[in-house]
Enzyme design. Structure first.
Site, PDB file in Angstrom:
ATOM      1  N   CYS A  19      33.228  31.682  48.389  1.00 19.93           N
ATOM      2  CA  CYS A  19      33.565  30.260  48.514  1.00 19.93           C
ATOM      3  C   CYS A  19      34.751  29.892  47.631  1.00 19.93           C
ATOM      4  CB  CYS A  19      32.367  29.395  48.130  1.00 19.93           C
ATOM      5  SG  CYS A  19      30.948  29.574  49.224  1.00 19.93           S
ATOM      6  N   ARG A  24      37.426  32.827  39.845  1.00 23.13           N
ATOM      7  CA  ARG A  24      36.176  33.579  39.759  1.00 23.13           C
ATOM      8  C   ARG A  24      36.458  34.905  39.050  1.00 23.13           C
ATOM      9  NH1 ARG A  24      32.932  32.559  45.376  1.00 23.13           N
ATOM     10  NH2 ARG A  24      31.199  32.972  43.997  1.00 23.13           N
ATOM     11  N   LEU A  28      34.239  39.760  32.484  1.00 23.37           N
ATOM     12  CA  LEU A  28      33.030  40.094  31.725  1.00 23.37           C
ATOM     13  C   LEU A  28      32.257  41.237  32.387  1.00 23.37           C
ATOM     14  CD1 LEU A  28      31.811  36.498  30.775  1.00 23.37           C
ATOM     15  CD2 LEU A  28      33.032  38.142  29.347  1.00 23.37           C
ATOM     16  N   ASP A 212      25.561  25.007  41.297  1.00 24.04           N
ATOM     17  CA  ASP A 212      25.389  25.081  42.744  1.00 24.04           C
ATOM     18  C   ASP A 212      24.686  23.858  43.328  1.00 24.04           C
ATOM     19  OD1 ASP A 212      26.715  27.439  43.032  1.00 24.04           O
ATOM     20  OD2 ASP A 212      24.945  28.698  43.208  1.00 24.04           O
ATOM     21  N   ILE A 234      31.227  24.771  34.591  1.00 28.19           N
ATOM     22  CA  ILE A 234      31.200  26.184  34.982  1.00 28.19           C
ATOM     23  C   ILE A 234      32.424  26.531  35.823  1.00 28.19           C
ATOM     24  CG2 ILE A 234      29.830  28.017  36.032  1.00 28.19           C
ATOM     25  CD1 ILE A 234      28.482  26.661  33.647  1.00 28.19           C
TER      26      ILE A 234
END
Length: 312
Positions: A19, A24, A28, A212, A234
């Site tokens: 999405c 993104r 890490l 979300d 986030i």
């Protein structure tokens, strides 16, 4: 990346898509695998991971500037279960999905402690075996149905859920004036004794409010009286649905305070239907259209369904 690196000591995977919700990064994920002894190289849009020698357990910290990483923790966890020695993951994601994965791996013979907390300890084993496991209910899907129940006003019962996983969602609905009750495996939302009111929320890593569910609550904010505010920490760019929601009700307003917050005033049922889309406008597309943001599509669908229902 994690399972392939742990089992074969080699993996080639493409950069993530999914999405369109902003950056993104996978830094890490790669950092965790490097801690275990793997070497990482980028080649165009592919990630090459290889360990010349067997991976070794170690202590690492996976906390990033936006908090912990769920899939990064998962990747390291799946690699570490077959890695010699003890691996300690500090700053691990504590989401229920991480704990559920750990429980599945334990059934397969892995030795894991601390899953569901920010510190996970893994003692490597030589091999895993088959097992049966029931995946936990999808808390985001359940939360979306609860918001639908709030929007339509007649209430809804969502069964086969884990109420504890939905606490921040149900707490926000309670604060907005809805009546929320739960049993061992169900949650019910009903209209409260008075009119619903605005709410204020900030997305956080678990057990905070889930990113979300942010878009769905944007839709709810458009339909209840009073001022609501939503701050996204986030994925700060995850507000693509706001412009589409505004087009459906020109009399509504939306204010933004950079870099990551929104406050919405209540809107009205559209008198005419604009053409709306969940992805970014075509002018922003690369060679091929991006995948529509799943949660943004859900928020727009909730508004369209409510508007249609009110007109019928």
């Amino acid at each position: 990346m994690g399972p392939l690196t742990g089992r074969l000591r080699k993996a080639v995977v493409s950069m993530p898509g999914g999405c369109v919700i902003g950056d993104r990064p996978v830094d890490l994920h790669l950092k965790g695998l490097e801690y275990l002894g793997a070497k990482v190289q980028m080649d165009g849009g592919n990630i090459h991971i290889e360990a010349k020698k067997p991976l070794k357990g170690c202590t690492m910290n996976l906390l990033g500037k936006f908090g912990s990483t769920v899939l990064g923790t998962d990747n390291v966890l799946m690699a570490a279960v077959l890695t010699k020695g003890t691996t300690i993951i500090e700053g691990a994601a504590a989401e229920p999905e991480v704990e559920d994965l750990a429980n599945f791996l334990i059934k397969m013979g892995a030795k894991i402690e601390g899953a569901g907390t920010t510190r996970i300890v893994v003692e490597g084993v030589k091999e895993l075996h088959g097992a049966e496991h029931t995946v936990i209910p999808d808390r985001i899907e359940a939360g979306t149905f609860l918001v639908a129940g709030a929007i339509f006003g007649d209430g809804v019962m969502v069964k086969r859920v884990v109420p504890a996983h939905l606490k921040n969602v149900t707490d926000t609905l309670l604060a907005s004036g809805y009546e929320v009750t739960s049993t061992k495996d169900s949650v019910t939302i009903m209209p409260g004794s008075g009119a619903p009111k605005g709410f204020h929320l900030t997305t956080r890593v678990y057990p905070g409010f889930p990113t979300d569910m942010q878009a769905q609550f944007c839709a709810l904010a458009c339909l209840i009286p009073g001022l609501s505010s939503i701050k996204e920490t986030i994925f700060p760019q995850r507000f693509m649905h706001v412009s589409e929601l505004k087009r459906m009700a020109p009399t509504s307003s939306s204010m933004a305070t950079p870099p990551a917050s929104r406050a919405s005033k209540p809107s009205v049922v559209p008198q005419s239907w604009p053409v709306i889309c969940a992805p970014p406008p075509p002018s922003c597309w690369p060679a091929s259209p991006p995948k529509a943001p799943l949660r943004s599509t859900a928020s727009i669908t909730l508004i369209v369904a409510m508007s249609t229902w009110m007109k019928s």
